[in-house]
Scaffold this active site. Structure first.
Site, mmCIF file in Angstrom:
data_model
loop_
_atom_site.group_PDB
_atom_site.id
_atom_site.type_symbol
_atom_site.label_atom_id
_atom_site.label_comp_id
_atom_site.label_asym_id
_atom_site.label_seq_id
_atom_site.Cartn_x
_atom_site.Cartn_y
_atom_site.Cartn_z
ATOM 1 N N HIS A 67 -29.525 78.480 -48.487
ATOM 2 C CA HIS A 67 -30.306 77.240 -48.519
ATOM 3 C C HIS A 67 -30.379 76.654 -49.915
ATOM 4 O O HIS A 67 -30.385 75.441 -50.103
ATOM 5 C CB HIS A 67 -31.717 77.513 -47.990
ATOM 6 C CG HIS A 67 -31.837 77.301 -46.528
ATOM 7 N ND1 HIS A 67 -32.841 77.861 -45.773
ATOM 8 C CD2 HIS A 67 -31.077 76.592 -45.654
ATOM 9 C CE1 HIS A 67 -32.698 77.482 -44.519
ATOM 10 N NE2 HIS A 67 -31.638 76.734 -44.423
ATOM 11 N N ASP A 106 -12.140 78.753 -42.685
ATOM 12 C CA ASP A 106 -11.880 79.907 -41.826
ATOM 13 C C ASP A 106 -10.461 80.424 -41.997
ATOM 14 O O ASP A 106 -10.228 81.638 -41.980
ATOM 15 C CB ASP A 106 -12.145 79.560 -40.366
ATOM 16 C CG ASP A 106 -13.606 79.772 -39.980
ATOM 17 O OD1 ASP A 106 -14.268 80.604 -40.631
ATOM 18 O OD2 ASP A 106 -14.085 79.106 -39.062
#
Length: 997
Positions: free
Chosen positions: A593, A864
């Site tokens: 965050h 990815d």
């Protein structure tokens, strides 16, 4: 507690699948006034975490801590499915014991049911039962556990005859709360029975409140007119509980098995209990206290069993286990059902024994068990209250204690993880978390400490509400609101209250609950959830600050680079962006965050720089490179000058790029590359257009699904997608179909727990298990688009078979919509639809030539693709910096993809972070990539970078990059190319990132 009546049992139920069975179970709880309809979501959420299948055809569905608000009163409903229900983990369930529990009562139920699992043929009897009483007979009524512990054992009693031993034993049972005065009266006329070896038994069911066994031994063997007495046992039986007392008799008979009756007088209480538990008199024994917050429930029990099996393999002996007090005797530590059946709680002593003639092997096996328990059995554990620091000591030290770590040397470069782009130069301020001084124990009483904690939590919530009100941006307000919700989590308060009842202070109890929860989260396989542990600690420190009246650290009034171990969202919310030039954290990943919020504020930031940065002296000048993930400490004059030149150049470049943001991205020789936006929400489409986006190259549609408590219907999805299409005003939209599962679960789509969610059921492979969900989404996208350009993209495709399975759905839905349109309007619609796949898995890139003829485009997800190719989790605290998309292996896969696509008339985009990497843009253009999809903030700069290139130069950059052995060599070689270009053409904006700063 499990308390069943025949009305609680529903026979002959039928379900189409396990979800239908859960719905029926939830309905039964609601009908019985035990829960509200919202409890069903809790049942589904629990199954998403792990299967509640227990064994022998029994499942015990129950809610999560978040669903406890939906519980009206603790209760149980039992549903019988004679035909069985296939559970999501592959087992077949015949009986659902569905639990609505307001705290941890389900652990008591689990303990009771584990006894059922030992019975042969129980699943068949449960499935074929035709009367509720038959189910009751199998499950049994949960009652208070039969007592046999230190309170019911008396050794070395100075009795002169048998009657005195009888009365002493009965008195032990009364003192333990098992019997009343009527039982004592019954004992006066009872006739003890000789079992042999001087062991006698007397029993009664008069005035019995709880089954129990008292055992009394004399100081020495008594010779009486009745015979020799070595021990007298007094059994209290409860008539309504049938054979519930039988295990007590079995434990008594253990004393007769080795013929050691004459040795009973003189044994200590602990030794006598050990013998009663079945522990060999010659066994090696160790004792260790269980510290797990919720005792030996399923997860730690599995770890303990594995440790026992490992001990057996290594040392040839499998330890046995018993509770020092209570329990049903010695069990094999390698039996999961037996270990669960002990019902061990936090603070109880576990006694491991190993019976073998080889003392060394026994000691080694027992040492393994002790180490496993002390390590927490896979969970974070805290010491018991009496093991905590003494009063007056600080439990929470400053996070910046780095006495054993040396600061980086002057003019050195510290590698880190790039978290927020940009570059900054300023003196540093190392924010060390405050020291919270408080007493670990309190003499004021639990009620007083509970009140203090409630006030502290309420004050912290008010502080967070104030921060929410002045937060910059919706994203920051949302995260701070989540912190406020954390403070209202009843699970945290319940955990803290347990410590308060043990005598802890409000501060110690609260931090114990916070730290245990944070450590458990850090151990999760889900990287995103694991990184949220920082949020928990941020919340915890806020309450500690209130309780101890400790002010949070104050930043200097002058411009500075903030350095800290980790930073919570509320810390970020307090940052004054006019003074904080950059951010450096020792911990964290690019998805934490703190990194997300730093990006939203536009603060250059790096994370995961290591503990050495915390040893840097305040005021030391730092250069933060948020694009390359580097920190220069006390830079030399020349390094500083280069950085200043780069910053000035960047500012000029940003200004120029903004002015020309609406112009297309054309190379100097006229080659056009589309620059489009990555969006996580349709609401941001208008902002992307304002920043110059030529379309959307990646719309993450899972936001629509995550924002609802159940799968969004057709109308909801049409509305959401329509917002983005309206804002794009005719520009193309590439919508990635639902990409959840694995590391991104949906609460209403429960999945079995996976050891490696990144390689599990996710993306298109998950969507194809629920084709109706995918079909609704495709219908919504095509309907919302109408004649506007829509691009459907399937995620995580590994090969042609998965593409074809998904495309069948698209073709069918499109044919149905076209037929309906033609029937209504008399002519077919004019659609602009393309279908493509994401290249994220190496197998898709390697087989791109077979996929390309059946798609219109490929979009390379380099995030990815890089982690799967290099086998590096891009969120890994120490390895993520090495997950560089400019690695030649990744570039070769991109090259293969482009060549295959262009050979069949398809186009290729790149939608990962590599697309906005300044050094990578030229390489990607040179490889033939047709589209770059980046965050909205990066669009003007990426367009400007394309305009600085010519195609020949870009192709040379790609050629040079492909022949390098490592990503570091790729970047070094590209720097050299740019150096030569500058020498030949004079100073250009390409010099911005030539130097390692």
């Amino acid at each position: 507690m499990l308390s069943l009546d025949r009305e609680d049992i529903l026979l002959a139920a039928h379900a189409t699948d396990w979800r239908d069975a859960l719905q029926q179970a939830a309905d039964a709880l609601v009908a019985g006034g035990r829960a509200t309809v919202a409890y069903r979501e809790g049942l589904l959420a629990r199954e998403a975490q792990s299967s509640t299948y227990l064994g022998q055809g029994i499942a015990i569905p129950h809610g999560t801590p978040d669903s406890r608000d939906a519980v009206l009163s603790t209760g149980v409903r039992v549903l019988q499915f004679p035909d069985g229900v296939e559970w999501h983990d592959g087992n077949r369930v015949f009986l659902l014991v569905t639990i609505a529990a307001q705290s941890d009562e389900h652990l008591d139920i689990l303990r009771a049911l584990t006894r059922v699992l030992d019975r042969d043929g129980v699943s068949e009897r449960l499935a074929t039962a035709s009367e509720p009483e038959q189910i009751l007979a199998e499950l049994g009524q949960e009652v208070k556990p039969a007592r046999l512990d230190a309170d019911t054992v008396l050794t070395g009693f100075p009795a002169r005859d048998r009657d005195e031993l009888v009365l002493a034993a009965a008195a032990r049972l009364r003192q333990a709360g098992c019997v009343g005065d009527g039982f004592i009266s019954a004992m006066l006329s009872a006739e003890p029975r000789a079992l042999g070896q001087g062991i006698w038994l007397v029993q009664s069911d008069q005035d019995v409140l709880q089954a129990g066994l008292a055992v009394v031994t004399p100081e020495k063997s008594l010779e009486t007119r009745h015979g020799r007495i070595n021990a007298l046992a007094c059994l209290a039986r409860v008539p309504s509980q049938g054979q519930h007392h039988r295990p007590l008799l079995e434990r008594l008979l253990i004393l007769l098995e080795d013929g050691g009756g004459d040795r009973l007088p003189g044994l200590s209480t602990a030794a006598l209990l050990a013998r009663l538990s079945g522990e060999s008199a010659t066994a090696q024994v160790v004792r260790v206290t269980l510290l797990n917050a919720h005792g030996l429930h399923a997860r730690p029990a599995k770890q303990l069993v594995q440790a026992a099996r490992d001990a057996g393999e290594r040392h040839g002996v499998i330890p046995s286990l018993r509770l020092e007090e209570g329990g049903d005797g010695v069990v094999s530590a390698a039996s999961l059902t037996k270990v669960l059946g002990l019902g061990a709680r936090r603070g109880q002593a576990l006694v491991f024994s190993a019976a073998t003639e080889d003392q060394a092997k026994a000691e080694a096996a027992l040492a393994m068990m002790v180490a496993a328990v002390q390590a927490g059995l896979g969970e974070a554990v805290e010491p018991l209250a009496d093991q905590r620091p003494t009063a007056g000591t600080s439990v929470i030290e400053s996070a910046g204690q780095t006495s054993d770590v040396e600061a980086p040397t002057a003019d050195s470069v510290v590698p880190a993880v790039a978290a927020s782009p940009g570059m900054a130069i300023a003196p540093c301020w190392v924010m060390r978390l405050p020291r919270f001084d408080y007493s670990a124990r309190s003499d004021a009483g639990a009620d007083n400490e509970v009140a203090r904690l409630e006030v502290g939590i309420q004050e912290a919530r008010l502080q967070l509400q104030a921060l929410v009100n002045r937060a910059e941006g919706a994203e920051m307000a949302e995260i701070l609101s989540m912190h406020e919700e954390m403070l209202g989590d009843p699970e945290l308060f319940v955990a803290a209250r347990e410590s308060l009842e043990e005598g802890s202070s409000a501060e110690a109890a609260w931090w114990s609950a916070i730290d245990s929860a944070a450590r458990a989260q850090e151990n999760l396989a889900d990287r995103l959830l694991a990184e949220r542990a920082a949020d928990l600690r941020d919340v915890g420190r806020r309450v500690l600050g209130v309780l101890t009246e400790t002010p949070l650290p104050s930043a200097p009034e002058t411009p500075h680079v903030l350095v800290t171990e980790d930073i919570g969202p509320s810390d970020v919310a307090r940052l004054d962006t006019t003074r904080v030039r950059g951010l450096v954290t020792a911990l964290g990943g690019a998805t934490s965050h703190s990194a997300i919020l730093a990006r939203s504020l536009g603060i250059p930031a790096v994370v995961g720089a290591g503990q050495s940065v915390l040893a840097i002296a305040d005021g030391t000048e730092l250069i933060v490179d948020g694009e390359r993930g580097r920190v220069s400490v006390a830079p030399s004059a020349s390094r500083r000058a280069r950085a200043e030149e780069a910053i000035a150049g960047r500012e000029q470049r940003q200004a120029a790029a903004w002015e020309s943001r609406m112009a297309p991205a054309m190379t100097r020789d006229g080659h056009h590359v589309e620059v489009v936006a990555n969006l996580g929400n349709t609401a941001h489409a208008g902002d992307a257009v304002e920043r110059g986006a030529e379309g959307v190259g990646l719309l993450r549609t899972e936001f629509v699904f995550m924002a609802h408590p159940q799968a969004p219907d057709l109308a909801t999805q049409i509305t959401q997608y329509g917002e983005a299409l309206d804002a794009l005003d005719g520009r193309p939209l590439v919508a990635r179909t639902l990409d959840v599962g694995g590391d991104k679960p949906l609460s209403y789509w429960p999945l079995p727990r996976e050891d490696n969610p990144f390689l599990g059921l996710r993306g298109i492979r998950l969507a194809l298990t629920r084709p109706e969900v995918l079909e609704t989404q495709v219908r919504a996208l095509l309907t919302a688009a109408g004649s506007r350009p829509i691009r459907l993209m399937f995620p995580m495709v590994k090969d042609l078979a998965e593409l074809r399975a998904a495309r069948v759905i698209v073709d069918r839905v499109r044919d149905e919509l076209d037929a309906a349109h033609e029937a209504e309007h008399g002519q077919p619609p004019q659609r602009d639809v393309q279908v493509g796949v994401m290249i994220e898995i190496p197998s898709a890139a390697l087989t791109a030539a077979s996929i390309a003829p059946e798609v219109d485009f490929f979009s390379v997800g380099t995030n990815d693709l890089t982690q799967y190719t290099l086998a590096i989790d891009r969120g890994h605290a120490t390895l993520s910096a090495q997950a560089d998309g400019l690695h030649p292996a990744v570039l070769r896969l991109i090259e293969m993809t482009v060549n295959a696509a262009h050979a069949h008339g398809a186009w290729v985009g790149v939608c990962g972070e590599l697309a906005s990497d300044d050094q990578a843009v030229g390489v990607l253009v040179g490889l033939g990539v047709d589209e770059l999809s980046v965050s909205s903030r990066q669009i003007p700069l990426v367009k400007a970078r394309v305009r600085e290139l010519d195609l020949a130069t870009a192709r040379e950059q790609a050629r040079v990059a492909l022949i390098q052995p490592t990503s570091e060599d790729v970047r070094s070689a590209l720097d050299t190319l740019l150096d030569h270009a500058d020498t030949a053409q004079g100073t250009s904006l390409d010099t911005l990132n030539q130097e390692s700063v």
